[in-house]
Every structure is written in structure tokens, then in C-alpha cells.
Motif scaffolding. Structure first.
Motif, mmCIF file in Angstrom:
data_model
loop_
_atom_site.group_PDB
_atom_site.id
_atom_site.type_symbol
_atom_site.label_atom_id
_atom_site.label_comp_id
_atom_site.label_asym_id
_atom_site.label_seq_id
_atom_site.Cartn_x
_atom_site.Cartn_y
_atom_site.Cartn_z
ATOM 1 N N THR A 246 39.612 32.846 36.594
ATOM 2 C CA THR A 246 40.097 32.621 37.955
ATOM 3 C C THR A 246 41.451 33.273 38.177
ATOM 4 N N LYS A 247 41.745 33.467 39.462
ATOM 5 C CA LYS A 247 43.028 34.019 39.871
ATOM 6 C C LYS A 247 43.458 33.286 41.141
ATOM 7 N N SER A 248 44.675 32.772 41.171
ATOM 8 C CA SER A 248 45.160 32.046 42.338
ATOM 9 C C SER A 248 45.931 32.973 43.265
ATOM 10 N N LEU A 249 45.560 32.939 44.570
ATOM 11 C CA LEU A 249 46.265 33.683 45.613
ATOM 12 C C LEU A 249 46.959 32.684 46.534
ATOM 13 N N THR A 250 48.133 33.041 47.012
ATOM 14 C CA THR A 250 48.895 32.187 47.921
ATOM 15 C C THR A 250 49.122 32.931 49.229
ATOM 16 N N ALA A 251 48.751 32.248 50.353
ATOM 17 C CA ALA A 251 48.938 32.841 51.681
ATOM 18 C C ALA A 251 50.083 32.144 52.395
ATOM 19 N N THR A 252 50.857 32.925 53.153
ATOM 20 C CA THR A 252 51.987 32.380 53.915
ATOM 21 C C THR A 252 51.814 32.763 55.375
ATOM 22 N N ASN B 53 50.423 36.736 48.434
ATOM 23 C CA ASN B 53 51.376 37.008 47.352
ATOM 24 C C ASN B 53 50.927 38.145 46.448
ATOM 25 N N SER B 54 49.697 38.597 46.572
ATOM 26 C CA SER B 54 49.210 39.700 45.746
ATOM 27 C C SER B 54 48.214 40.503 46.548
ATOM 28 N N GLY B 55 48.398 41.826 46.513
ATOM 29 C CA GLY B 55 47.490 42.689 47.252
ATOM 30 C C GLY B 55 46.316 43.140 46.419
ATOM 31 N N SER B 56 46.444 43.041 45.070
ATOM 32 C CA SER B 56 45.342 43.430 44.199
ATOM 33 C C SER B 56 45.526 42.744 42.845
ATOM 34 N N ALA B 57 44.416 42.636 42.123
ATOM 35 C CA ALA B 57 44.462 42.023 40.796
ATOM 36 C C ALA B 57 43.164 42.323 40.077
ATOM 37 N N THR B 58 43.252 42.278 38.684
ATOM 38 C CA THR B 58 42.057 42.451 37.860
ATOM 39 C C THR B 58 41.828 41.163 37.085
ATOM 40 N N ILE B 59 40.603 40.646 37.168
ATOM 41 C CA ILE B 59 40.247 39.441 36.411
ATOM 42 C C ILE B 59 38.927 39.689 35.709
ATOM 43 N N ASN C 196 44.499 40.720 53.297
ATOM 44 C CA ASN C 196 43.460 40.993 52.314
ATOM 45 C C ASN C 196 44.033 41.276 50.934
ATOM 46 N N ALA C 197 43.239 40.992 49.929
ATOM 47 C CA ALA C 197 43.573 41.337 48.537
ATOM 48 C C ALA C 197 42.334 41.938 47.890
ATOM 49 N N GLN C 198 42.559 43.055 47.140
ATOM 50 C CA GLN C 198 41.460 43.689 46.422
ATOM 51 C C GLN C 198 41.410 43.113 45.008
ATOM 52 N N ILE C 199 40.299 42.522 44.673
ATOM 53 C CA ILE C 199 40.140 41.907 43.359
ATOM 54 C C ILE C 199 39.068 42.661 42.587
ATOM 55 N N LYS C 200 39.484 43.182 41.349
ATOM 56 C CA LYS C 200 38.537 43.862 40.480
ATOM 57 C C LYS C 200 38.111 42.885 39.391
ATOM 58 N N VAL C 201 36.811 42.760 39.221
ATOM 59 C CA VAL C 201 36.262 41.861 38.208
ATOM 60 C C VAL C 201 35.666 42.717 37.101
ATOM 61 N N VAL C 202 36.110 42.525 35.844
ATOM 62 C CA VAL C 202 35.570 43.251 34.676
ATOM 63 C C VAL C 202 34.755 42.272 33.848
ATOM 64 N N SER C 203 33.797 42.860 33.047
ATOM 65 C CA SER C 203 32.869 41.995 32.327
ATOM 66 C C SER C 203 33.194 41.862 30.850
ATOM 67 N N GLY C 204 34.121 42.734 30.131
ATOM 68 C CA GLY C 204 34.419 42.657 28.706
ATOM 69 C C GLY C 204 35.914 42.448 28.478
ATOM 70 N N HIS C 205 36.327 42.137 27.174
ATOM 71 C CA HIS C 205 37.722 41.896 26.823
ATOM 72 C C HIS C 205 38.185 42.868 25.740
ATOM 73 N N THR C 206 39.487 43.182 25.669
ATOM 74 C CA THR C 206 40.121 43.954 24.598
ATOM 75 C C THR C 206 41.128 43.044 23.925
ATOM 76 N N PHE C 207 40.730 42.543 22.757
ATOM 77 C CA PHE C 207 41.554 41.546 22.075
ATOM 78 C C PHE C 207 42.484 42.198 21.053
ATOM 79 N N GLY C 208 43.661 41.593 20.792
ATOM 80 C CA GLY C 208 44.590 42.004 19.744
ATOM 81 C C GLY C 208 44.199 41.365 18.406
ATOM 82 N N THR C 209 45.139 41.392 17.391
ATOM 83 C CA THR C 209 44.865 40.843 16.050
ATOM 84 C C THR C 209 44.950 39.328 16.089
ATOM 85 N N TRP C 210 44.326 38.737 15.081
ATOM 86 C CA TRP C 210 44.334 37.274 14.989
ATOM 87 C C TRP C 210 45.692 36.801 14.491
ATOM 88 N N THR C 211 46.140 35.766 15.049
ATOM 89 C CA THR C 211 47.387 35.131 14.623
ATOM 90 C C THR C 211 47.084 33.681 14.274
#
Length: 788
Positions: free
Chosen positions: A567-573, A556-562, A622-637
Motif C-alpha cells: 500500500t501507499k498513502s496519499l494525502t489531499a489538501t 502530497n505525491s504526484g507519482s510513486a512506485t509500489i 492526480n497521482a501516477q502510481i506504478k505497480v511492480v510485481s517482483g522485488h530486489t532484495f539486499g543481503t541477509w542481516t
């Protein structure tokens, strides 16, 4: 018994007379040695030389006075040799090539020639080897007696050390008489009269026996005496149900044996036989038995054995056995009749003649009346022993049958199937070309095989995972493999059927079968080896009605960034959707960056990986999965406001991966307001000073109650005096607040005064006694008028 003693005495007289005229060995008038009535021309102590003198008496060629060169006459110097150079067809004084070592060897051949007219050198075909090479340890008394007791006279024995020959003169129960030459080293002829034990020990000292040559049809050495020899009898006592067995030693000059059994001093039973054993069932009692060795000249009585027969246990009846021969790939059925007094049956099978050598196979403790047994092709004989806790009886017959080669089977054309071990249903599995047995993988392609029948009746067996073929590989046995199609006979398999759906797989290339190496447990490898009928060679074929292989797999997905830690869920058919096996095998190219389980990808550290979904027949997505190590957060709500007593919450979201971060907002605390003091009065309570929260109203410091002080009254003042009949009123006033309090005064009541009675007169009325109040004058008791 008296008749027997008289008979024995008569026989002894006959034997003594016979011994006078028929000696085992005798000497002639010249004291020459006689073998079987033949004068051999030499006496005990004479010399087998040209001049009848010891070699040592000559001025010999050798310095020690003997002509022997290392124990052998030297043909090159035979003219100086005094040894008898025996050669029956030539000049005995001339050295002959075939008899270079004349001394002991030549003398043994000389004895053969004198008795039979031939010797084993020039007429070897007329002689046979009656005793082969025997080591020293085997030269026991019983063995030597069994081999030599009735061996042909003049038999030529060569000792095991190869250094000496001797000739047999005669034998009897006690021992053997033999003659040799040169045992002294000077060609002297010496007769030896030894017991069997002495003879056996002599041969042990000479390293056993190299060979014994005997003239074919030669007269037995124990036949020289006409008197029957004496047997030694022993008994194996049975019971009233079980045979008592008598065994006795073979005796010389005996035609038949007569065994006699006495009970209570009276002949109870007897039997005449040429055998040396007899079995009979006897009733309970005490017995004596002996055996007579008999020939035309009389008989010789054995020792007497005494024994007691006791009541025994029932003996199983002998059964009758039959067989239905199978093939080397199908079992042979052996059946027998049920017998009385039997707990179980032992089936004994010989490959060839029954009871000759060791049994090929024994099935112990069969409870029924039939069994199935695997046997290779060949001729067999079998019987069945009926057995209980005490006794055993052999079947009345021996069944004979022949097991033939089996025919291969046609189990259908072009079908899919699982190939399993029949014993425990482990699946034959293709593991990257290596064939092992594994637990079921729910129709995994590597456990599904396509059977394609060939024109010669064999099958090619293709694996559905990678299209490789089951291959026996080596013609000498070894591990089986799954290999690319080659068309060779190692990839063609004949299938042989058995009962209950068991099969053997034999490659066309060689006479071996498919087998599991080891104990038939998960992971054991499949090999090919010789047919041995073990469970590891028995397979089952489970056909599939239909088997649809996957043709495509999608993600269901050929690529994703996490982010790392998320975690990221992939579905195969799998297509087509009706594929028989929809198992998906997930894998990652680098588990240190991201792992995958059941389609759920977990980031581990920064990097990029390939996540693969694979079908059991090898299709991938196959799916290409990119794993990053930091976050970019918005303002506090703010998601929950803080209160005086409860914290609030606020959150913010990563614009890359959507991760939400949440924090708490501290509670505000109370805003304190003073609650003033309220003074107490005469009639109302007061309060102490306190405080409360002006926001939420919560009490911070509670106000305490001050009780009311109560009135402080002055004296009572009458404002209405009380009368005889009416109450009065008094009041008083609080000195603090001026409040008044009143109370009533009770009426005083009348002060009664008596009004005396007035008597009547004739003319005036009188009155009764009465009363009135002296204060207010009110009549209390009225005076009644009394008439005049």
C-alpha cells in the motif's frame, strides 16, 4: 279509530262517484280513444290508414299485400300506399317529406297534435326530452315508474331498438296505459294496459329507450283521477334519543300528506307536509302509524306500520361550523364548536353545492375542533358531522367559502441552500444531470443550490457541483433535470409558501409543480406534474449562512512506485482551508491494477494507474502510481542470534519498494560433556555418570545420587576400666577406612559393707552403725561416737 273509519267510508263514496265522472281513459259513443278529455278519432282495434282498413286487405304494391318497405312507407310509391300519411298542416293524403315513416311514428305525432295542437316534428321547440337514452338493464320497474308516473299525456316514446313509437295515455299507482300503431305490422291501433313491471319488461325487450318527447307544460298523465292515490309507508325505527324516520311513496292527485302516530290506541302525534318523509323523536313505547294522501276531494289512507321505540344511546349534538379560506397553495382552516355526546367529527367538503353528488373530500375521525385541508381554487360548501359510537348528527349550518389562487413568495435574494423533501428531509441531489432524492452528504456540492431571484419574482436554482440549473424540461410533465443555463422559463421557478416552512415549486413555463416520483425513498427521481397536495410535492429550504466552495485541491505525491500487494498513502489538501465542504472523493483509473480508499492505494498487479482526488464541486488532483510485481532484495542481516534452544531471525530489504522479508535461523542445539561417576564412601554420597551442555550449562543427563556405604567396625576394646566412682572408655575401628568410634563405661559404684554398732561402756565411747565400700574402702556411712 271509529271516527277515522267513518271518515274513510265517506271518502270511499266520494271517490266512487268521482270515478264515474272522471275516468283515466274513456271511449266516446263511437268507442274512440280519449286522451285527457280529447277524442283522438281512433278506437282500439281500428286502423291508422286512409280508408280505415288493414293494409293487408289491399292489393298492395308489395307481394305480401303490405305497403311497407323495410317498415317504412315508400314516398316514391305513396299513391299505392294505404297508410295514413299524417301531416297536420297539409293534405293528410299526400306524402310529406318530414314524415316518411308514418305508421307508429306518425301516429305518436298525430296523438301529440290532437291533444296539444302541435307535434315534435314541426314544433320541436315546444317539446322537451323528459327521458334520455336508457339501456335495457336500466329499465327496472322502480326506474320506469319514477320516470313515467306523472309524465305528460301523449308523450312520444321511441324504443331503444329504434323500431317503434308509442304514445302515453295515462298512469296511476298500478301501471300505465299506452297506445301504438302498427305493432301488428298492418297499421292497427292497439291500446295496452300494463302494470309497471310489464311495461318495464316490454321496454327491456325493445333494447330500452331511445328518447321520450313531452309537450312543455303538458298535463301529467296521473292527474286524470281526482281521488288521491294511495301511498305506501315504511318506518326506520329510531330510539328515545334518535329520530324515527317515516318515508312514503308519492301518490297521485295529492296536495299534502297527513301522517298520524298512535300510541296505545290514542292519537299521539301528527304532522301535515307536502314532503314524502318526516323524522321525529319518540319516547319509549309501542306505536302504529299511517299516512293520509289528501286533496280537496278527500283523502286515501296508506297501509299501517307497527313499531317499537326502545331506549337508545345519547345522540351527538349538532355543531356550528366556520371556515377561513386559504389558497390553492395554503391550507383552508375549518373550525367547529365542541358538542356534547361526541367522540369525533367527520368534516365533509363539497366542491359546489353540499350533498349534491359525491363529497370532494372527507376528513374522518377528527378529534379536535379544527383542521387544515389542502384545496384547489374554487367554490366549496362544507359541514361537520358530530359522531359517537352509536349515532351521528349533521352540523346546524353549511359553511360556504371560496379558495383563491395563491401568490408566489419572496424568500430572499442570492443565497445558498439545501432543497429537501419536507416529509423525511431527503436532499434533492444532482446526479450527473439526473435529479434524485438522497440522504444528506454533509454539504456535498451536488446537494447545495444557489437561489437567484429574478426581476419577475421567479428564481433560477443553480447546482454548486457543476453550475447546471434545475430545469422542468417538458411542459407536459416528466422528469426534471439539471441542465446548462438557457434562460428559458423552464429554468425559472415560482415558490409558493405554506405553513411550517413547506413550499411548492412551480415552473414559469407551465402550471405544474415539482414532485418526487415514487414513495419518497432514497434514489427516487424528481419530476414535474399537476398539483395534488401529496407529501411528494412539499419541500423545505434550508438556507446556509455562508457557503465557501473549494478553489483548489493538492496531493502530497504526484507519482510513486509500489509492489503488488503493498500500500501507499496519499494525502489531499483542499484550499481554501475554510471551505464549507472538505469531502474528498477518491477514484482509480483501473481498479484491477490498484484500488484506493480514503487515500490509501493498494497495488493489485503490475501496471500504471491514475489515482484522482476530487472535491464535491468537481476540482481534481492526480497521482501516477506504478505497480511492480517482483522485488530486489539486499543481503541477509541477522536480527536475532540463534541459541541452543531458540531460533534466531534474519531479514533483507527490497531496494525498489522497501519491502522487508524476514526468515528464521535454526537453533544450534546443546554441546554434550560427560560428568564422571563419583564413588560413595563410608560417610559421603557418590554420583552416577551424567552429561551437560558445555555452551549453556544445561543438564543433558542428570547424575543420580549413590548413598554413602557406612563404617564396618570391629570389636570393642577397653582402654580405661571403670572404677567405683569414675567411668571407663572402650573403642572400636572401621575395617574399611580405619575410623574409630568410642563409648564410655559407667562407674561401677561402691560395694557397701555394714560396720556394726559398738555399744558404749562406762568408760569407753561406743559407735553407731555405719558402712564402707569393700572394694575401695570409702566410707559410705560414717559411724557416730556415742559418749561413754
Amino acid at each position: 279509530m271509529k271516527k277515522r273509519i267513518a271518515s274513510l267510508f265517506t271518502s270511499l263514496l266520494m271517490i266512487v262517484s268521482l270515478m264515474v265522472v272522471m275516468p283515466t281513459m274513456s271511449v266516446s259513443a263511437a268507442n274512440n280513444i280519449i286522451i285527457a278529455g280529447i277524442d283522438i278519432g281512433y278506437s282500439n282495434g281500428s286502423y291508422f290508414t286512409k280508408n280505415g282498413k288493414s293494409c293487408a286487405t289491399m292489393s298492395g304494391y308489395w307481394s305480401n299485400g303490405r305497403c311497407h318497405k323495410n317498415g317504412v312507407c315508400d314516398s316514391a310509391t305513396s299513391y299505392k300506399c294505404n297508410c295514413m300519411r299524417y301531416y297536420p298542416t297539409g293534405n293528410p293524403n299526400t306524402c310529406q317529406v318530414d314524415l316518411k315513416a308514418s305508421q307508429c311514428w306518425g301516429f305518436a305525432r298525430y296523438c301529440e297534435w290532437k291533444v296539444y295542437g302541435f307535434h315534435d316534428g314541426l314544433s320541436a321547440s315546444k317539446f322537451k326530452t323528459t327521458v334520455g337514452k336508457t339501456n335495457a338493464n336500466s329499465c327496472t320497474e322502480s326506474y320506469i315508474k319514477s320516470k313515467f308516473y306523472n309524465i305528460a299525456v301523449a308523450s312520444h316514446l321511441r324504443t331503444g331498438d329504434g323500431g317503434h313509437s308509442l304514445s302515453i295515455i295515462s298512469t296511476d299507482e298500478s301501471g300505465v296505459i299506452w297506445v301504438d300503431c302498427n305493432s301488428d305490422g298492418y297499421c292497427k291501433v292497439i291500446v295496452h294496459n300494463q302494470t309497471w313491471a310489464q311495461f318495464a319488461n316490454y321496454l327491456k325487450g325493445r333494447s330500452g329507450i331511445s328518447y321520450v318527447y313531452s309537450f312543455i307544460g303538458g298535463k301529467g298523465s296521473a292527474e286524470a283521477s281526482s281521488k288521491p292515490g294511495k301511498s305506501a309507508i315504511n318506518v326506520k325505527t329510531g330510539t328515545s334519543y334518535k329520530c324515527t324516520t317515516f318515508n312514503w311513496t308519492a301518490s297521485s292527485n295529492t296536495k299534502v300528506y297527513s301522517i298520524k302516530i298512535h300510541k296505545n290506541g290514542t292519537l299521539f302525534k301528527e304532522n301535515t307536509t307536502a314532503a314524502t318523509s318526516w323524522s321525529v323523536i319518540l319516547p319509549v313505547g309501542d306505536y302504529e302509524a299511517y299516512v293520509d294522501s289528501c286533496n280537496d276531494s278527500g283523502y286515501t289512507c296508506s297501509n299501517i306500520v307497527k313499531f317499537t321505540i326502545e331506549k337508545g344511546n345519547p345522540v351527538p349534538s349538532s355543531t356550528t361550523v366556520s371556515a377561513s379560506a386559504g389558497t390553492n397553495y395554503t391550507p383552508t382552516s375549518i373550525s367547529w364548536l365542541k358538542t356534547a355526546n361526541t367522540n369525533e367529527y367527520d368534516v365533509k367538503i363539497w366542491r359546489g353545492t353540499a350533498q349534491k353528488g359525491e363529497a370532494y373530500k372527507i376528513l374522518w375521525g377528527e378529534k379536535g375542533t379544527s383542521c387544515l385541508v389542502d384545496l384547489p381554487a374554487g367554490y366549496y360548501e362544507a359541514y361537520v358531522d358530530s359522531r359517537n359510537d352509536y349515532e351521528c348528527s349533521m352540523s346546524a349550518n353549511i359553511v360556504k367559502f371560496t379558495v383563491t389562487d395563491g401568490n408566489y413568495l419572496d424568500i430572499g435574494d442570492d443565497f445558498y441552500a439545501s432543497l429537501l423533501i419536507y416529509k423525511n428531509w431527503l436532499n434533492v441531489t444532482n446526479v450527473n444531470g439526473s435529479i434524485t432524492v438522497q440522504k444528506s452528504e454533509n454539504a456535498s456540492a451536488r446537494q447545495i443550490w444557489f437561489f437567484d431571484r429574478q426581476s419577475d419574482g421567479s428564481y433560477t436554482i443553480k447546482n454548486c457541483a457543476d453550475g447546471s440549473y434545475l430545469d422542468s424540461c417538458s411542459p407536459n410533465g416528466g422528469l426534471a433535470q439539471s441542465k446548462k443555463y438557457s434562460g428559458s422559463n423552464t429554468q425559472k421557478w415560482y415558490i409558493f409558501g405554506r405553513w411550517s416552512g413547506e413550499y411548492y415549486f412551480k415552473p414559469k413555463s407551465v402550471n405544474i409543480v415539482l414532485d418526487v416520483k415514487g414513495n419518497i425513498t432514497t434514489g427516487d427521481k424528481v419530476q414535474v406534474c399537476g398539483l395534488n397536495y401529496r407529501d411528494s410535492q412539499k419541500f423545505a429550504i434550508y438556507k446556509l449562512d455562508s457557503y465557501i466552495l473549494p478553489s483548489k485541491i493538492n496531493l502530497n505525491s504526484g507519482s510513486a512506485t509500489i509492489e503488488a500487494g503493498t500500500t501507499k498513502s496519499l494525502t489531499a489538501t483542499i484550499l481554501p482551508t475554510n471551505s464549507t465542504n472538505k469531502t474528498i472523493i477518491w477514484s482509480t483509473s483501473d481498479a484491477s491494477i490498484a484500488t484506493v480508499s480514503g487515500g490509501t492505494v493498494t497495488g493489485k498487479k503490475a501496471g500504471t494507474v491514475t489515482i484522482t482526488a476530487k472535491t464535491t464541486n468537481g476540482l481534481t488532483a492526480n497521482a501516477q502510481i506504478k505497480v511492480v510485481s517482483g522485488h530486489t532484495f539486499g543481503t541477509w542481516t541477522t536480527t536475532k542470534n540463534a541459541t541452543c534452544t531458540q531460533v534466531g531471525t534474519k531479514s533483507r530489504k527490497c531496494t525498489v519498494c522497501g519491502k522487508t522479508e524476514t526468515q528464521t535461523i535454526a537453533k544450534t542445539g546443546h554441546k554434550s560433556v560427560t560428568d564422571k561417576t563419583i564413588s560413595a564412601t563410608c560417610t559421603t554420597d557418590g554420583k552416577t555418570e551424567g552429561s551437560h551442555c558445555s555452551v549453556c550449562g544445561a543438564v543433558i543427563k542428570a547424575q543420580e545420587i549413590i548413598k554413602a556405604t557406612g563404617h564396618k567396625f570391629g570389636n570393642w576394646t577397653t582402654i580405661k576400666p571403670a572404677t567405683c566412682t569414675e567411668s571407663g572408655t572402650q573403642i572400636r575401628k572401621c575395617e574399611t577406612c580405619g575410623a574409630t568410634e568410642s563409648k564410655s563405661l559407667s562407674a561401677k559404684g561402691h560395694t557397701e559393707v555394714v560396720d556394726k554398732a559398738i555399744p558404749t561402756t562406762c568408760t569407753t565411747d561406743g559407735k553407731t552403725e555405719g558402712s564402707h565400700c569393700s572394694v575401695c574402702g570409702a566410707v559410705i556411712k560414717a559411724q557416730d561416737i556415742i559418749k561413754a
